[in-house]
Write a protein that holds these residues in place. Structure first.
Motif, PDB file in Angstrom:
ATOM      1  N   PHE A  81      33.622  74.673  35.317  1.00 28.72           N
ATOM      2  CA  PHE A  81      34.668  74.279  36.537  1.00 28.72           C
ATOM      3  C   PHE A  81      36.189  74.747  35.969  1.00 28.72           C
ATOM      4  N   VAL A  82      36.296  74.587  34.785  1.00 28.75           N
ATOM      5  CA  VAL A  82      37.644  74.901  34.088  1.00 28.75           C
ATOM      6  C   VAL A  82      37.653  76.470  34.052  1.00 28.75           C
ATOM      7  N   GLY A  83      36.831  77.194  33.436  1.00 30.16           N
ATOM      8  CA  GLY A  83      36.869  78.524  32.939  1.00 30.16           C
ATOM      9  C   GLY A  83      36.618  79.532  33.917  1.00 30.16           C
ATOM     10  N   TYR A  84      36.064  79.270  34.997  1.00 30.90           N
ATOM     11  CA  TYR A  84      35.489  80.152  36.028  1.00 30.90           C
ATOM     12  C   TYR A  84      36.009  79.767  37.456  1.00 30.90           C
ATOM     13  N   TYR A  85      36.043  78.525  37.607  1.00 31.86           N
ATOM     14  CA  TYR A  85      36.475  77.813  39.112  1.00 31.86           C
ATOM     15  C   TYR A  85      37.976  78.149  38.979  1.00 31.86           C
ATOM     16  N   LEU A  86      38.758  77.039  38.199  1.00 34.18           N
ATOM     17  CA  LEU A  86      40.300  77.115  38.255  1.00 34.18           C
ATOM     18  C   LEU A  86      40.828  78.286  37.856  1.00 34.18           C
ATOM     19  N   CYS A 161      53.597  82.292  37.547  1.00 37.00           N
ATOM     20  CA  CYS A 161      53.069  80.975  36.929  1.00 37.00           C
ATOM     21  C   CYS A 161      51.671  80.606  37.340  1.00 37.00           C
ATOM     22  N   LEU A 162      51.163  81.004  38.437  1.00 41.47           N
ATOM     23  CA  LEU A 162      49.908  80.979  39.093  1.00 41.47           C
ATOM     24  C   LEU A 162      48.988  81.504  38.072  1.00 41.47           C
ATOM     25  N   VAL A 163      49.227  82.851  37.699  1.00 43.20           N
ATOM     26  CA  VAL A 163      48.531  83.858  37.021  1.00 43.20           C
ATOM     27  C   VAL A 163      48.484  83.299  35.494  1.00 43.20           C
ATOM     28  N   PHE A 164      49.440  82.792  35.144  1.00 47.17           N
ATOM     29  CA  PHE A 164      49.630  82.149  33.697  1.00 47.17           C
ATOM     30  C   PHE A 164      48.767  80.786  33.582  1.00 47.17           C
ATOM     31  N   LEU A 165      48.618  80.094  34.768  1.00 48.00           N
ATOM     32  CA  LEU A 165      47.548  78.970  34.667  1.00 48.00           C
ATOM     33  C   LEU A 165      46.248  79.401  34.610  1.00 48.00           C
ATOM     34  N   SER A 166      45.958  80.664  35.146  1.00 45.26           N
ATOM     35  CA  SER A 166      44.639  81.380  35.247  1.00 45.26           C
ATOM     36  C   SER A 166      44.176  81.644  33.764  1.00 45.26           C
ATOM     37  N   ALA A 167      45.269  82.202  33.042  1.00 49.78           N
ATOM     38  CA  ALA A 167      45.308  82.672  31.611  1.00 49.78           C
ATOM     39  C   ALA A 167      45.035  81.459  30.733  1.00 49.78           C
ATOM     40  N   LEU A 168      45.657  80.398  31.081  1.00 48.38           N
ATOM     41  CA  LEU A 168      45.553  78.999  30.474  1.00 48.38           C
ATOM     42  C   LEU A 168      44.192  78.609  30.302  1.00 48.38           C
ATOM     43  N   THR A 169      43.860  78.197  31.447  1.00 48.13           N
ATOM     44  CA  THR A 169      42.509  77.601  31.866  1.00 48.13           C
ATOM     45  C   THR A 169      41.250  78.534  31.203  1.00 48.13           C
ATOM     46  N   TYR A 170      41.340  79.801  31.169  1.00 45.15           N
ATOM     47  CA  TYR A 170      40.372  80.752  30.670  1.00 45.15           C
ATOM     48  C   TYR A 170      40.296  80.499  29.187  1.00 45.15           C
ATOM     49  N   ALA A 171      41.340  80.338  28.687  1.00 44.41           N
ATOM     50  CA  ALA A 171      41.559  80.403  27.050  1.00 44.41           C
ATOM     51  C   ALA A 171      40.887  79.002  26.749  1.00 44.41           C
ATOM     52  N   ILE A 172      41.207  78.054  27.515  1.00 44.30           N
ATOM     53  CA  ILE A 172      40.680  76.516  27.315  1.00 44.30           C
ATOM     54  C   ILE A 172      38.972  76.812  27.373  1.00 44.30           C
ATOM     55  N   TYR A 173      38.501  77.411  28.020  1.00 43.53           N
ATOM     56  CA  TYR A 173      37.028  77.884  28.412  1.00 43.53           C
ATOM     57  C   TYR A 173      36.763  78.509  27.070  1.00 43.53           C
ATOM     58  N   ILE A 174      37.126  79.509  26.683  1.00 41.10           N
ATOM     59  CA  ILE A 174      36.846  80.221  25.459  1.00 41.10           C
ATOM     60  C   ILE A 174      36.861  79.347  24.143  1.00 41.10           C
ATOM     61  N   VAL A 175      37.923  78.594  23.930  1.00 42.17           N
ATOM     62  CA  VAL A 175      37.785  77.599  22.787  1.00 42.17           C
ATOM     63  C   VAL A 175      36.825  76.611  22.764  1.00 42.17           C
ATOM     64  N   GLY A 176      36.573  76.073  24.009  1.00 36.43           N
ATOM     65  CA  GLY A 176      35.749  75.077  24.118  1.00 36.43           C
ATOM     66  C   GLY A 176      34.140  75.340  24.286  1.00 36.43           C
ATOM     67  N   SER A 177      33.957  76.465  24.960  1.00 33.04           N
ATOM     68  CA  SER A 177      32.546  77.009  24.872  1.00 33.04           C
ATOM     69  C   SER A 177      31.810  77.499  23.788  1.00 33.04           C
TER      70      SER A 177
END
Length: 297
Positions: A81-86, A161-177
């Motif tokens: 949900f976070v890493g690919y959808y958001l 800002c929207l693209v930055f949020l994309s980078a942030l959510t993808y980073a969360i995915y990288i760290v958590g997965s």
């Protein structure tokens, strides 16, 4: 000899995967010419991708010798949900307002965001090299942002800002997965996460939209099919294969080709201006990302 050969394949896979992923931004901009919403565009991308990921998931089951419990599947739901959808949704929204080249530059902040998130939540130390890399990366963003501001000021801040949020959510995915991938295997985990992302988009459409998706020009559907195959499915597995062969650090270095790749593709296919300030900003960002990615063995 075999190890060298595999490393060569890994480098080739990485280069092709990065270029194909970079082409997504250009395809999105081409699709927006047909007056399609971000939600419908993302829906088409995932609808055309979903059957392939489902088939691959069926034939690539989780590694049997790894202990997997029910919580692990819940984490896949979360990171899918976070890493690919958001991440994809924010990216598609942002591309309505900013150029593909700037989108790729901002999106490539995710390696520095990974370091920051790891420091906060996993208590990983940030060394002087990483601090320098973060500083350089954000200086590059400011340089590129300033040049873009002079060329296209409408809704630039919102899109960035929207693209930055994309980078942030993808980073969360990288760290958590990271701890889940060894349990399921790279291909299986990626397939499961992409299936979750696809279902999120479909559910969003059924609940909040339900607009007509059958009346777009044929050219748009062709663009979406190309995006699904060549800028989603193929690069996702090429990247996985590359990381398996050369490691995440080496792949990140090669992935620094992404911003240049997008800017060049946008210049060729979208006729976007290629300014000196963009080239300088891109170079600074890539230098920062290179420093982040290059770790001592």
């Amino acid at each position: 000899m075999q190890r060298t050969k595999l490393s060569s394949y890994g480098i080739i896979f990485a280069i092709i995967g990065v270029v194909l992923f970079s082409a997504k931004a250009v395809l999105v901009k081409l699709a927006y010419k047909y007056d399609i919403s971000s939600e419908h565009l993302l829906l088409f991308r995932m609808l055309f991708s979903l059957p392939f990921y489902a088939i691959i998931a069926i034939f690539n089951r989780p590694i049997k010798n790894k202990k997997i419990d029910h919580k692990d599947y819940l984490w896949i739901l979360f990171f899918g949900f976070v890493g690919y959808y958001l991440a994809s949704y924010f990216d598609f929204l942002g591309l309505q307002y900013i150029k593909a080249g700037l989108e790729r530059i901002i999106l490539f902040l995710y390696p520095t965001l990974v370091i920051i998130i790891s420091r906060i939540f996993l208590k990983n130390k940030i060394n002087n090299k990483q601090l320098l890399a973060i500083l350089l990366t954000y200086i590059g963003i400011v340089v590129t942002f300033w040049g873009e501001l002079q060329l296209h000021a409408d809704n630039l801040f919102l899109g960035s800002c929207l693209v930055f949020l994309s980078a942030l959510t993808y980073a969360i995915y990288i760290v958590g997965s990271g701890w889940l991938i060894p349990k399921f295997g790279v291909v299986t985990f990626t397939s499961y996460a992409m299936i979750v992302s696809s279902m999120c988009i479909i559910i969003q459409y059924l609940i909040f939209d339900r607009g007509d998706i059958m009346s777009y020009p044929v050219e748009l559907y062709l663009i979406c099919i190309v995006m699904a195959i060549f800028s989603t499915i193929i690069p996702s597995y090429l990247v996985s294969a590359s990381i398996a062969r050369i490691g995440a650090s080496n792949f990140s270095i090669i992935a620094s080709l992404g911003p240049f790749s997008t800017i060049i593709l946008a210049y060729i296919f979208l006729e976007e201006k290629l300014s000196i300030i963009q080239i300088i900003g891109s170079g600074i960002v890539i230098l920062g990302i290179y420093i982040v990615s290059k770790r001592s063995e």
